[in-house]
Design an enzyme around this catalytic site. Sequence first.
Site, PDB file in Angstrom:
ATOM      1  N   THR A 144       0.846  -1.199   0.000  1.00  0.00           N
ATOM      2  CA  THR A 144       0.000   0.000   0.000  1.00  0.00           C
ATOM      3  C   THR A 144       0.875   1.241   0.000  1.00  0.00           C
ATOM      4  O   THR A 144       1.930   1.279   0.640  1.00  0.00           O
ATOM      5  CB  THR A 144      -0.933   0.026   1.225  1.00  0.00           C
ATOM      6  OG1 THR A 144      -1.542   1.318   1.318  1.00  0.00           O
ATOM      7  CG2 THR A 144      -0.196  -0.249   2.523  1.00  0.00           C
ATOM      8  N   SER A 179      -1.722   3.711  10.463  1.00  0.00           N
ATOM      9  CA  SER A 179      -2.695   2.894  11.195  1.00  0.00           C
ATOM     10  C   SER A 179      -2.063   1.546  11.497  1.00  0.00           C
ATOM     11  O   SER A 179      -1.008   1.200  10.955  1.00  0.00           O
ATOM     12  CB  SER A 179      -3.967   2.674  10.363  1.00  0.00           C
ATOM     13  OG  SER A 179      -3.716   1.763   9.292  1.00  0.00           O
ATOM     14  N   TYR A 181      -3.199  -1.217  10.516  1.00  0.00           N
ATOM     15  CA  TYR A 181      -3.226  -1.934   9.228  1.00  0.00           C
ATOM     16  C   TYR A 181      -1.993  -1.585   8.403  1.00  0.00           C
ATOM     17  O   TYR A 181      -1.276  -2.465   7.911  1.00  0.00           O
ATOM     18  CB  TYR A 181      -4.494  -1.584   8.454  1.00  0.00           C
ATOM     19  CG  TYR A 181      -4.330  -1.722   6.965  1.00  0.00           C
ATOM     20  CD1 TYR A 181      -4.209  -2.980   6.371  1.00  0.00           C
ATOM     21  CD2 TYR A 181      -4.237  -0.599   6.142  1.00  0.00           C
ATOM     22  CE1 TYR A 181      -4.018  -3.104   4.998  1.00  0.00           C
ATOM     23  CE2 TYR A 181      -4.054  -0.718   4.780  1.00  0.00           C
ATOM     24  CZ  TYR A 181      -3.943  -1.966   4.211  1.00  0.00           C
ATOM     25  OH  TYR A 181      -3.747  -2.083   2.862  1.00  0.00           O
ATOM     26  N   HIS A 182      -1.730  -0.276   8.230  1.00  0.00           N
ATOM     27  CA  HIS A 182      -0.579   0.121   7.421  1.00  0.00           C
ATOM     28  C   HIS A 182       0.730  -0.370   8.039  1.00  0.00           C
ATOM     29  O   HIS A 182       1.672  -0.732   7.315  1.00  0.00           O
ATOM     30  CB  HIS A 182      -0.572   1.645   7.244  1.00  0.00           C
ATOM     31  CG  HIS A 182      -1.682   2.151   6.365  1.00  0.00           C
ATOM     32  ND1 HIS A 182      -2.813   2.749   6.873  1.00  0.00           N
ATOM     33  CD2 HIS A 182      -1.842   2.118   5.026  1.00  0.00           C
ATOM     34  CE1 HIS A 182      -3.621   3.082   5.880  1.00  0.00           C
ATOM     35  NE2 HIS A 182      -3.053   2.706   4.743  1.00  0.00           N
ATOM     36  N   LYS A 185       1.461  -3.852   6.942  1.00  0.00           N
ATOM     37  CA  LYS A 185       1.998  -3.922   5.582  1.00  0.00           C
ATOM     38  C   LYS A 185       3.495  -3.599   5.569  1.00  0.00           C
ATOM     39  O   LYS A 185       4.257  -4.161   4.775  1.00  0.00           O
ATOM     40  CB  LYS A 185       1.248  -2.952   4.668  1.00  0.00           C
ATOM     41  CG  LYS A 185      -0.235  -3.204   4.565  1.00  0.00           C
ATOM     42  CD  LYS A 185      -0.548  -4.520   3.901  1.00  0.00           C
ATOM     43  CE  LYS A 185      -1.116  -4.339   2.531  1.00  0.00           C
ATOM     44  NZ  LYS A 185      -1.706  -5.564   1.963  1.00  0.00           N
TER      45      LYS A 185
END
Length: 384
Positions: A144, A179, A181-182, A185
């Site tokens: 991402t 976040s 989530y990030h 990644k």
Amino acid sequence: MKVLVIGGDGYCGWATALYLSNRGYEVGILDSLVRRHWDNELGVETLTPIAPIGQRLQRWQDLTGKSIDLFVGDITNYEFLSKALHQFQPNAIVHFGEQRSAPFSMIDREHAVLTQVNNVVGTLNLLYAMREDFPDCHLVKLGTMGEYGTPNIDIEEGYITIEHNGRKDTLPYPKQPGSMYHLSKVHDSHNIHFACRIWGLRATDLNQGVVYGVLTEETGMDELLINRLDYDGVFGTALNRFCIQAAIGHPLTVYGKGGQTRGFLDIRDTVRCVELAIANPAQAGEFRVFNQFTEQFSVGDLALMVKKAGNAVGLNVEINNLDNPRVEKEEHYFNAKNTKLLDLGLQPHFLSDSLLDSLLNFAVKYQKRVDKKQILPKVSWHRN
């Protein structure tokens, strides 16, 4: 060539699996189907009614004569993953099988842990399975652009060359994820880079921007092949959400000042980028990074474009600037490089009035399925 699409029941994965199948690749889908479970947990539904995975695949075979293998299970289960890989014997693995929502990862501790375990452990298992039995397989991993954050310098594609105290080196580009989530990644990228460097695996990290659109050639063939389109405050992405809000007469939800600038791309370009990566694999030991987006917009600019397109088709569209539930810069420098996929032959679909019309018409067609209680953001980055 045999391509296994992990997460092939999801938004990007489904479109990619059908696209590759249509282009003559032998495709398998591996998915735990947990994305559908999360909809149930959150009490939301995709705007478009999506059929069960078995019905989808049967319809695809009926229409095209092409079969797609299905493996239902969780890649955090190493035994299942290894068995599926041995059964399918892929030449390339496209990895979409991750929890992909920043708000979902910020709901609470449990959702943060779920996100990190699902994403990081799943990818680690995959790397070990490749090292053990599929060392020549090419991993195409969805990353991402959010890994980079919003630095005050140009964003390169994965690496940056720096001079320090008279010496020069090329290093992974610094990451400032926004976040949990990030962050997951970023951990993935580090783990994959390590596996390529130490074990000689080959991988391409596709740092994708925000995807919009719903139709590809394949998903538009039949109602049973239709892709999901999320509009809720947890899984919905900016442009898709704005078009759906416009269709039902809800003010567009711009967070804060609206100057947040990101890379965007059409889902038709997502599937093409994946194919370009597969057709031009990384070398053994190489960890490539492609920034996968075609244009840059601010959230405020997108809202104005949707307002204009909505007004042109007779919709009354208003824009509301809400208190920002996220912790992020609302005005910032943003200039990211994205030449590597263009060099490989990507011919982008740029955001056009006709695409906005298509999205708006789609939203109007299914507007009765919208639950207005799910539109406003409910997850805050701030401590409550």
